[in-house]
Design an enzyme around this catalytic site. Structure first.
Site, PDB file in Angstrom:
ATOM      1  N   GLN A  30       1.014  -1.179   0.093  1.00 22.31           N
ATOM      2  CA  GLN A  30       0.075  -0.031  -0.034  1.00 22.31           C
ATOM      3  C   GLN A  30       0.931   1.248   0.074  1.00 22.31           C
ATOM      4  O   GLN A  30       1.081   2.072   0.770  1.00 22.31           O
ATOM      5  CB  GLN A  30      -0.958  -0.081   1.165  1.00 22.31           C
ATOM      6  CG  GLN A  30      -1.836  -1.228   1.114  1.00 22.31           C
ATOM      7  CD  GLN A  30      -2.721  -1.194   2.396  1.00 22.31           C
ATOM      8  OE1 GLN A  30      -3.640  -0.180   2.741  1.00 22.31           O
ATOM      9  NE2 GLN A  30      -2.468  -2.391   3.209  1.00 22.31           N
ATOM     10  N   LYS A  49       0.112  -9.260 -17.722  1.00 18.31           N
ATOM     11  CA  LYS A  49      -1.005  -9.911 -16.793  1.00 18.31           C
ATOM     12  C   LYS A  49      -1.890  -8.727 -16.643  1.00 18.31           C
ATOM     13  O   LYS A  49      -1.703  -7.772 -16.754  1.00 18.31           O
ATOM     14  CB  LYS A  49      -0.521 -10.610 -15.569  1.00 18.31           C
ATOM     15  CG  LYS A  49      -0.065  -9.721 -14.639  1.00 18.31           C
ATOM     16  CD  LYS A  49       0.278 -10.484 -13.439  1.00 18.31           C
ATOM     17  CE  LYS A  49       0.725  -9.506 -12.007  1.00 18.31           C
ATOM     18  NZ  LYS A  49       1.200 -10.294 -11.136  1.00 18.31           N
ATOM     19  N   ASP A  88       2.538 -14.525  -2.289  1.00 20.76           N
ATOM     20  CA  ASP A  88       1.730 -14.197  -1.194  1.00 20.76           C
ATOM     21  C   ASP A  88       0.559 -15.400  -1.220  1.00 20.76           C
ATOM     22  O   ASP A  88       0.620 -16.549  -0.885  1.00 20.76           O
ATOM     23  CB  ASP A  88       0.899 -12.847  -1.407  1.00 20.76           C
ATOM     24  CG  ASP A  88       0.134 -12.765  -0.281  1.00 20.76           C
ATOM     25  OD1 ASP A  88      -0.235 -13.433   0.395  1.00 20.76           O
ATOM     26  OD2 ASP A  88      -0.766 -11.633  -0.186  1.00 20.76           O
ATOM     27  N   ALA A  92       0.136 -16.836  -4.125  1.00 19.19           N
ATOM     28  CA  ALA A  92       0.782 -17.957  -5.319  1.00 19.19           C
ATOM     29  C   ALA A  92      -0.206 -17.854  -6.703  1.00 19.19           C
ATOM     30  O   ALA A  92       0.327 -18.523  -7.544  1.00 19.19           O
ATOM     31  CB  ALA A  92       1.028 -19.274  -4.755  1.00 19.19           C
ATOM     32  N   GLY A  93      -1.145 -16.950  -6.627  1.00 18.06           N
ATOM     33  CA  GLY A  93      -2.036 -17.021  -7.908  1.00 18.06           C
ATOM     34  C   GLY A  93      -1.302 -16.617  -9.028  1.00 18.06           C
ATOM     35  O   GLY A  93      -1.317 -17.271 -10.024  1.00 18.06           O
ATOM     36  N   THR A  94      -0.270 -15.275  -8.970  1.00 21.20           N
ATOM     37  CA  THR A  94       0.366 -14.864 -10.118  1.00 21.20           C
ATOM     38  C   THR A  94       1.328 -15.994 -10.576  1.00 21.20           C
ATOM     39  O   THR A  94       1.573 -16.255 -11.695  1.00 21.20           O
ATOM     40  CB  THR A  94       1.146 -13.494  -9.452  1.00 21.20           C
ATOM     41  OG1 THR A  94      -0.001 -12.550  -9.551  1.00 21.20           O
ATOM     42  CG2 THR A  94       1.905 -13.154 -10.823  1.00 21.20           C
TER      43      THR A  94
END
Length: 315
Positions: free
Chosen positions: A101, A196, A226, A228-230
């Site tokens: 952030q 992406k 984090d 792990a999606g990316t």
């Protein structure tokens, strides 16, 4: 060691006590005697059980999960040694929480990376050491010196030991190109980029791959894993486009939510991380390799204590 260890003190909160012990062993000193506990109502209690008057104090405390607890421990430790007349206090934060952030992307957004910098300074920290900040501009949020240590040299040394061939280093987004190029130059590899988009937080969709990866050993590098999606979607897209073995590396293994399950199921041969954040035993997959940042942080501490250049570590 040739430095004056009697005036150097290492303390640790509960966030990563193992790393603090490892750093202390590297320096040839003991972790200072301090106790961080909780009152019955959950408030944090800190007791420093040795003199720190006139000492150069380094407090090892990554602000990883539970971030608010660990951040408050750090602030209270800093306050305790400041009030006990420490000469200088350095917050050693291998992982800097709230770093994502770092700017306003919508109306009325907070900038908590700056808020944390302000709070650390107000608590009495006079210097900060961090590794691989999510955004480089966070260095400018501090009005005190900040030493920003890269994790890439540690990752590159391990990868070179693996003697991999025909390598392409892949950045999982456009923002990570500098990090990927740094690694590629160190190991003599080509570079590619995953383009992406994020329809919502912690959700990533791969649109295209920029660069040649077909038939190559691929190393995806990021600062944080984090959820792990990316990483996993990127690995799947690379595999579909003809990549060979896929390795993933990062400095900070946050591994929250479904991360471990996703990594276990992903077409990834090895996940290379560092110990800036401790990994719980139940999250340790066979394919995870943990590298230590203790020697790097130890050398940085020696140089700061001796008023020497920290950047010389990377020449």
């Amino acid at each position: 060691m040739s430095f004056n260890y009697k005036k150097l003190k290492i303390f640790s909160g509960n966030a990563n006590a193992e790393l603090a012990e490892e750093i202390a062993r590297y320096l040839g000193v003991s972790v200072g005697s301090a106790k961080v506990t909780r009152f019955c109502d959950g408030e944090i209690q800190v007791k420093i059980n040795e003199s720190v008057r006139g000492a150069d104090v380094f407090i090892i405390q990554p602000t990883c999960a539970p971030i608010n607890e660990n951040l408050m421990e750090l602030l209270i430790l800093i306050d305790a040694v400041r009030r006990a007349s420490a000469r200088r206090i350095t917050a050693v934060m291998p992982y800097y929480g709230y770093a994502r952030q770092d700017r306003k992307t919508r109306a009325r957004d907070p900038i908590t990376a700056k808020l944390v910098a302000n709070i650390l300074t107000a608590s009495g920290a006079r210097r900060v050491i961090c590794m691989d900040l999510h955004a480089g501009q966070i260095q400018g949020f501090f009005d005190i010196p900040l030493d920003h240590l890269p994790g890439v040299p540690i990752l590159a040394e391990y990868i070179l030991q693996r003697k991999l061939e025909n390598i392409a280093v892949v950045s999982p987004d456009l923002g990570g190109v500098t990090r990927a190029r740094n690694l590629a130059e160190r190991i003599g590899a080509s570079i590619a980029i995953i383009d992406k988009r994020r329809p919502e937080p912690n959700v990533a969709e791969v649109t295209s791959i920029i660069g040649s990866i077909r038939g190559k050993t691929v190393i995806i590098i990021d600062d944080i894993i984090d959820t792990a999606g990316t990483i996993t979607k990127g690995a799947e897209a690379l595999k579909e486009r003809g990549a060979g073995d896929i390795y993933v590396c990062c400095t900070h293994p946050v591994l929250s939510g479904p991360a471990v399950k996703r990594l276990a199921e992903a077409p990834v041969k090895e996940v290379i991380v560092t110990n800036t954040i401790p990994i719980a035993q139940e999250k340790m997959l066979d394919k995870v390799k943990v590298l230590s940042v203790a020697p790097l942080l130890g050398e940085a501490i020696i140089r700061i204590h001796e008023d020497l250049s920290v950047s010389k570590l990377f020449d």
